[in-house]
Design a protein around this motif. Structure first.
Motif, PDB file in Angstrom:
ATOM      1  N   ASN A 284     -26.254  41.767  39.239  1.00 50.30           N
ATOM      2  CA  ASN A 284     -24.744  41.327  38.555  1.00 50.30           C
ATOM      3  C   ASN A 284     -24.896  40.571  37.282  1.00 50.30           C
ATOM      4  OD1 ASN A 284     -22.938  42.852  39.910  1.00 50.30           O
ATOM      5  ND2 ASN A 284     -22.673  41.353  41.483  1.00 50.30           N
TER       6      ASN A 284
ATOM      7  N   GLU B 227     -19.589  42.214  43.850  1.00 47.52           N
ATOM      8  CA  GLU B 227     -20.726  41.950  44.568  1.00 47.52           C
ATOM      9  C   GLU B 227     -21.458  40.862  44.192  1.00 47.52           C
ATOM     10  OE1 GLU B 227     -24.802  43.831  46.982  1.00 47.52           O
ATOM     11  OE2 GLU B 227     -23.384  45.052  45.546  1.00 47.52           O
TER      12      GLU B 227
ATOM     13  N   LYS C 127     -27.786  45.491  36.902  1.00 46.23           N
ATOM     14  CA  LYS C 127     -26.654  45.838  37.796  1.00 46.23           C
ATOM     15  C   LYS C 127     -26.840  45.393  39.157  1.00 46.23           C
ATOM     16  CE  LYS C 127     -23.780  49.836  38.843  1.00 46.23           C
ATOM     17  NZ  LYS C 127     -23.523  51.432  38.666  1.00 46.23           N
TER      18      LYS C 127
ATOM     19  N   SER D 217     -17.877  45.754  39.725  1.00 48.96           N
ATOM     20  CA  SER D 217     -18.466  45.213  41.005  1.00 48.96           C
ATOM     21  C   SER D 217     -18.159  43.733  41.059  1.00 48.96           C
ATOM     22  CB  SER D 217     -19.743  45.465  40.923  1.00 48.96           C
ATOM     23  OG  SER D 217     -20.350  44.924  42.501  1.00 48.96           O
TER      24      SER D 217
ATOM     25  N   THR E 100     -17.901  45.133  34.528  1.00 49.75           N
ATOM     26  CA  THR E 100     -17.923  44.153  35.398  1.00 49.75           C
ATOM     27  C   THR E 100     -16.793  44.338  36.671  1.00 49.75           C
ATOM     28  OG1 THR E 100     -15.931  43.204  34.019  1.00 49.75           O
ATOM     29  CG2 THR E 100     -18.475  42.313  33.736  1.00 49.75           C
TER      30      THR E 100
ATOM     31  N   ALA F 101     -24.404  38.166  43.318  1.00 51.97           N
ATOM     32  CA  ALA F 101     -25.962  38.438  42.962  1.00 51.97           C
ATOM     33  C   ALA F 101     -27.005  38.060  44.198  1.00 51.97           C
ATOM     34  CB  ALA F 101     -26.089  37.675  41.815  1.00 51.97           C
TER      35      ALA F 101
ATOM     36  N   ARG G 149     -26.386  35.407  37.547  1.00 52.68           N
ATOM     37  CA  ARG G 149     -25.319  36.011  36.899  1.00 52.68           C
ATOM     38  C   ARG G 149     -25.071  35.062  35.834  1.00 52.68           C
ATOM     39  NH1 ARG G 149     -21.243  36.082  41.863  1.00 52.68           N
ATOM     40  NH2 ARG G 149     -22.441  34.214  42.276  1.00 52.68           N
TER      41      ARG G 149
ATOM     42  N   PRO H 240     -24.677  40.325  33.363  1.00 53.04           N
ATOM     43  CA  PRO H 240     -23.897  41.213  32.655  1.00 53.04           C
ATOM     44  C   PRO H 240     -24.608  41.586  31.219  1.00 53.04           C
ATOM     45  CG  PRO H 240     -23.634  38.727  32.330  1.00 53.04           C
ATOM     46  CD  PRO H 240     -24.325  38.887  33.447  1.00 53.04           C
TER      47      PRO H 240
END
Length: 758
Positions: free
Chosen positions: A524, A743, A521, A741, A739, A745, A501, A526
């Motif tokens: 995660n 969850e 995705k 989610s 952003t 990484a 991330r 960005p």
């Protein structure tokens, strides 16, 4: 010569126009005809009109001044990148690779790109010749000469296996068979003292035997030669007299390090590659010279630098992994250009995906790598993880009834089912085509993909067996491929304590931009950056490197008790050798740069960690402190109270070479203009009406809200729903994901990597 007609084509700017000769357009059409008939067609057509990465392109006639040319040879295509310093313009082209003789593809590319070699000041080349030779083991007649009692070191290895629990999986044999490994009487102890002198009569007798056997190349590997090179040097002199014309490698010159398995195997690899690589380089160098090139042929090596053809003949093993290093270097360049210190390179082609990592602005480098497991090559190499995930990777049901993707590939022949060349297995290309992410017409209709064939393959091989409808089956194929790539990114990041991330994803290669947003995705991440010409980005990496040599010398002892002056003298000796090598490669004294490094370990450890080493009276103390910090980053602990030992000294000798000077373009418009078409594209269980744009026509500053598709001749970029994108001043596409989610990484991909039958 009569000047050719000039055809005006739209470019990145509303007011700018690229001037492309009709001969260039004809070249493109001829190449597309080759694609239609050639058996070496990649799953994605990777060819691009000459479009500039910077401002605008001007291609007029046959001659352009101050050219820098890079050629990157791949398994399916050979990429050619040409930068003209005088006009700040760049153009690219591709030709089919010629595996039987890679040089033909290089020369074909030069011809197709209409390059006058007399106007080229730098020619850089990334090649797979060495890597392919180690994989296929098509070696010349080779022999190994070693100390009596150490004949089987390279066969015993370190006793490990790639898959420890597979009793039926054996490590492949050494590069030189046992019957071609010979012993001579000699012995030097760990301190470099001669215990038993070299038996020269025995050595000459062996030389005559090797000549009788017709040996072309020899690896001399004496135990403890790193401490005293005298016996290996004398053995080489004897063999040179008895075997005139043979290629001879000595372990003390190739890798002066203590561990005999690593040193012997690296030397053996150097020896078996010597005649092959030398022959290839000599022929290519001669051909380029005959056609007008007056400079040095530079070849990219695994460490991320380049070498001249003469130096390659001494160290051919350095060309192993040459090709994949170019993509990593290009990813680092794009990240730096965009202002990112941390980046993951996703180079997805037709058969495989190469994952590289840039942390704190620097590529990760490893000394522990191999082309085949159990046969280490201990030279610094850019760390790249390669997995079998590409546009042509096959989707199949395994014995447990689960959906898998790769590593098997449809290859160039027959290729994906949509090629209509006899392929019946569904591939990632077929799934992307059915979901609308790929259009049926490529390169203005010169190549047509058959959607019905893709549907039939997906239905018969995936949808039917898993009880899914065609849309869900195609989506599952792509999700499994993306999960495989995401897991590979986790291997190079999270396992080393790095959070994806905190990184940007650089997506390139023919299929990288298709999958980049989905992989990001999954992790995660960005932001995704897609370079201007994704399909030929690796070739650009060949233009961004310096001549580089990596030298090392054993130096063991306590860091606290070490004599700083003695350490300095050893570094000066390494710098003297580095200067000699750079001088041999015709590098001016002012262009030489030397970077020091030192390997250390805690007392009682046997694995060491390399850190940077400065100069001055406090350099050693500062290096110890840096070692503690790096050890904590690598292994999550440090022991400041434990004594630190010095293990080895390192020196990187760099010869600076001219590089392209890129200029940004001012933002001209946020409006992308009218799309070429609007088509239905499948995202996350639903079909979306999605505008499709031609990327070459988009100005810097053009902004999008997903979903959107950006077509270009060498790649297709997918901007998913809920994301935004903008064309930056370098004409990269910067995609920003939502952003929503939460969850982390670090979540595994186990839930997404398979889809089980009911």
């Amino acid at each position: 010569m009569t000047p050719p007609c000039v055809q005006q084509l739209p470019t990145h700017h509303a007011d700018a126009r690229a001037e492309v000769t009709t001969s260039t357009v004809v070249d493109l059409l001829e190449f597309l005809q080759i694609l239609r008939t050639s058996s070496s067609v990649a799953p994605l057509t990777q060819v691009r009109l000459p479009v500039d990465d910077i401002d605008q392109i001007t291609i007029k006639g046959d001659h352009v001044a101050n050219l820098r040319v890079a050629v990157d040879v791949g398994g399916t295509f050979t990429d050619i990148c040409i930068f003209d310093e005088s006009t700040q313009s760049m153009r690219v082209t591709k030709v089919p690779s010629t595996p039987d003789n890679p040089m033909d593809a290089v020369l074909n590319g030069v011809k197709r790109a209409n390059i006058d070699l007399s106007d080229v000041e730098l020619f850089s080349h990334g090649t797979t010749v060495a890597t392919n030779a180690l994989i296929t083991r098509n070696f010349p007649k080779a022999a190994m000469v070693t100390t009596k009692g150490f004949r089987d070191v390279i066969e015993i290895r370190d006793g490990t296996k790639d898959d420890l629990w597979d009793a039926y999986s054996d490590v492949s044999g050494p590069y030189i068979r046992r019957r071609d490994r010979f012993e001579v009487t000699e012995r030097i102890d760990y301190a470099g003292n001669i215990v038993s002198p070299l038996d020269e009569e025995e050595a000459r007798k062996l030389g005559r035997l090797l000549k009788k056997r017709g040996v072309d190349t020899v690896a001399i590997c004496f135990i403890n030669s790193y401490a005293n090179v005298a016996h290996e040097v004398r053995m080489r002199e004897i063999l040179t007299e008895e075997l005139p014309g043979a290629s001879i490698s000595t372990s003390a010159e190739i890798l002066p390090e203590i561990f005999e398995h690593n040193r012997f195997n690296t030397t053996v690899a150097n020896a078996v590659l010597g005649p092959l690589v030398s022959g290839y380089v000599e022929k290519l160098d001669k051909s380029l010279t005959n056609d007008g090139y007056a400079g040095e042929l530079l070849l990219l090596h695994s460490g991320g630098g380049s070498m001249t053809s003469e130096m390659v003949k001494r160290f051919p093993v350095r060309l192993a992994a040459s090709g994949i290093a170019a993509g990593a270097i290009a990813a680092q360049h794009v990240a730096e250009q965009c202002g990112f210190d941390n980046a993951v390179g996703l180079d997805m082609g037709g058969t495989s995906t190469d994952i590289s990592l840039v942390a704190d602005g620097e590529l990760r480098v490893t000394n522990d790598w191999e082309v085949e497991y159990g046969h280490p090559i201990v030279f610094p190499s850019i760390e790249v993880l390669t997995i079998g995930a590409g546009g042509g990777s096959l989707a199949h049901i395994d014995i447990a009834g689960s959906l898998r993707n790769g590593p098997q590939s449809a290859g160039a022949d027959p290729g994906p089912a949509c090629y209509r060349r006899g392929g019946t297995e569904p591939t990632n290309t077929d799934a992307n085509l059915w979901m609308g992410r790929l259009g049926t017409d490529l390169a203005d209709g010169e190549m047509t993909l058959d959607r019905a064939s893709s549907k039939a393959a997906i239905e018969s091989k995936v949808a039917g067996p898993l009880g899914l409808d065609i849309d869900a089956a195609a989506d599952s194929i792509i999700k499994v491929a993306n999960a495989n790539m995401a897991d590979a990114v986790r291997l190079v990041s999270i396992r080393r304590g790095l959070d994806p991330r905190d990184f940007v994803l650089i997506a390139f290669g023919g299929a990288g931009a298709l999958h980049g947003a989905d992989v990001a995705k999954e992790l995660n991440i960005p932001t995704i950056v897609v370079p201007p010409s994704p399909g030929v980005t690796s070739a650009l990496g060949c233009l961004l490197v310096d001549i580089q040599h990596d030298l090392s010398q054993m130096f063991t002892g306590s860091a606290e008790d070490a004599d700083a002056e003695a350490v300095e003298q050893h570094f000066k000796a390494l710098e003297l050798e580095g200067r000699d090598r750079l001088r041999h490669e015709k590098v001016a004294e002012a262009d030489g740069v030397f970077e020091r490094g030192i390997s250390m370990r805690y007392q009682g450890q046997w694995r060491s960690l390399q850190v940077k080493m400065g100069t001055g009276p406090h350099a050693l103390r500062e290096a110890v402190q840096l070692f503690h910090e790096e050890h904590e980053k690598q292994y999550a602990f440090r022991q400041d109270e434990t004594p630190v030992e010095i293990y080895q000294l390192h020196l990187k000798a760099l010869g600076k070479t001219p590089k392209p000077s890129f200029k940004p373009s001012p933002v001209s418009s946020k409006d992308p203009g009218e799309p070429l078409e609007v088509r239905e594209v499948y995202f996350e269980g639903k079909w979306h009406s999605t505008p499709v744009y031609q990327r070459e026509n988009l100005p810097s500053g053009a902004a999008f809200i997903g979903p959107a598709i950006l077509n270009q001749i060498d790649a297709t970029t997918v901007i998913p729903p809920g994301s935004s994108a903008v064309i930056d001043e370098w004409f990269n596409i910067r995609i920003t994901l939502s952003t929503e989610s939460g969850e982390p990484a670090l979540a595994t991909a186990s839930n997404d990597s398979t889809t089980s039958a009911n």
